[in-house]
Design a protein around this motif. Structure first.
Motif, mmCIF file in Angstrom:
data_model
loop_
_atom_site.group_PDB
_atom_site.id
_atom_site.type_symbol
_atom_site.label_atom_id
_atom_site.label_comp_id
_atom_site.label_asym_id
_atom_site.label_seq_id
_atom_site.Cartn_x
_atom_site.Cartn_y
_atom_site.Cartn_z
ATOM 1 N N ILE A 235 -69.914 49.143 89.641
ATOM 2 C CA ILE A 235 -70.007 50.011 88.472
ATOM 3 C C ILE A 235 -68.582 50.502 88.255
ATOM 4 O O ILE A 235 -67.919 50.941 89.196
ATOM 5 C CB ILE A 235 -71.040 51.146 88.666
ATOM 6 N N VAL B 95 -65.509 51.923 85.168
ATOM 7 C CA VAL B 95 -65.189 52.421 83.825
ATOM 8 C C VAL B 95 -63.670 52.449 83.682
ATOM 9 O O VAL B 95 -62.958 52.831 84.629
ATOM 10 C CB VAL B 95 -65.784 53.843 83.623
ATOM 11 N N ALA C 78 -70.441 56.005 83.428
ATOM 12 C CA ALA C 78 -70.991 55.465 84.676
ATOM 13 C C ALA C 78 -72.391 56.031 84.933
ATOM 14 O O ALA C 78 -73.275 55.320 85.413
ATOM 15 C CB ALA C 78 -70.060 55.784 85.847
ATOM 16 N N HIS C 79 -72.588 57.291 84.588
ATOM 17 C CA HIS C 79 -73.925 57.892 84.727
ATOM 18 C C HIS C 79 -74.934 57.098 83.890
ATOM 19 O O HIS C 79 -76.039 56.781 84.361
ATOM 20 C CB HIS C 79 -73.893 59.356 84.305
ATOM 21 N N ARG D 93 -63.052 57.674 81.463
ATOM 22 C CA ARG D 93 -63.792 58.297 82.575
ATOM 23 C C ARG D 93 -64.162 59.751 82.273
ATOM 24 O O ARG D 93 -63.612 60.364 81.371
ATOM 25 C CB ARG D 93 -62.960 58.211 83.867
ATOM 26 N N ARG D 94 -65.078 60.256 83.061
ATOM 27 C CA ARG D 94 -65.597 61.624 82.974
ATOM 28 C C ARG D 94 -66.214 61.903 81.614
ATOM 29 O O ARG D 94 -66.181 63.026 81.109
ATOM 30 C CB ARG D 94 -64.514 62.664 83.298
ATOM 31 N N GLY E 81 -69.408 60.403 81.129
ATOM 32 C CA GLY E 81 -70.809 60.073 81.374
ATOM 33 C C GLY E 81 -71.146 58.588 81.287
ATOM 34 O O GLY E 81 -72.320 58.217 81.361
ATOM 35 N N ASN F 151 -61.881 55.705 98.366
ATOM 36 C CA ASN F 151 -62.142 55.840 96.926
ATOM 37 C C ASN F 151 -62.821 57.181 96.634
ATOM 38 O O ASN F 151 -64.042 57.277 96.453
ATOM 39 C CB ASN F 151 -63.014 54.658 96.469
#
Ligand code: COA
Length: 153
Positions: A73, A75, A85-86, A80-81, A83, A112
């Motif tokens: 997974i 991004v 990947a969510h 990023r940040r 949502g 990581n």
């Protein structure tokens, strides 16, 4: 602004995903052939998120029996940040459950911090470590969670 929704990946996404994967994972990145296998091979389910014409995130699972392996997974850093990947994880968990998997497993480098924070926030817990698993010599942390969130109370 609402985050763009993941859509199922196709063979047409191979080049874009491969370029992003190698950019993000360097020597551990997938070749075009590996990406083709991951996006379209047996037992795989894969999704991408686009911003305009560009693929900016992707997720791949391999589900066999009652376990789904989260192969990737990722991004793009400038998205990023937000949502993404969510959202990718949510569709992956839902599909894994629909395919009969009760658990999701994955490996992530012990170095990581961002990914470990993400998986922790998403309810994954460490179940094992694999020494010097990655090419840079870092250990892999093996994480697991149920496909359905635990019931409260
Ligand atoms: C890990 C990764 C996929 C997270 O993607 P993302 O789209 O930024 O994640 P989200 O926006 O959906 O984050 C959801 C929550 O996870 C947590 N989180 C995500 N990234 C985090 C970070 N770098 N540090 C701390 N917490 C983090 C937060 O709780 C976040 O919610 P918030 O932003 O409201 O605080 C992304 O950083 C990435 O692509 N990393 C490189 C590739 C990689 O290592 N993938 C994992 C191994 S395959």
């Amino acid at each position: 602004m609402t985050a763009p929704a993941p859509r199922p990946a196709t063979a047409d996404d191979v080049a874009a995903v491969a370029e992003l994967d190698r950019h993000l994972f360097g020597p551990d990145g997938w070749t075009d052939g590996q990406v083709a296998e991951e996006l379209t091979g047996p037992h795989r389910a894969a999704w991408v998120v686009e911003a305009g014409p560009a693929v900016v995130g992707y997720a791949v699972t391999r589900t066999v029996g009652d376990v789904s392996d989260l192969q990737r997974i990722a991004v793009r850093p400038d998205h990023r940040r937000a949502g993404l990947a969510h959202a990718l994880l949510a569709v992956a968990l839902s599909r894994a459950a629909a395919d009969g998997a009760g658990r999701v497993l994955l490996e992530v480098s012990a170095d990581n911090d961002g990914a470990l924070a993400f998986y922790g926030a998403e309810g994954f817990a460490e179940i094992d470590r694999r020494r010097r698993y990655y090419r840079d010599g870092s250990d892999a942390v093996v994480l697991a969670r149920d496909t359905a969130p635990p019931l409260l109370g």
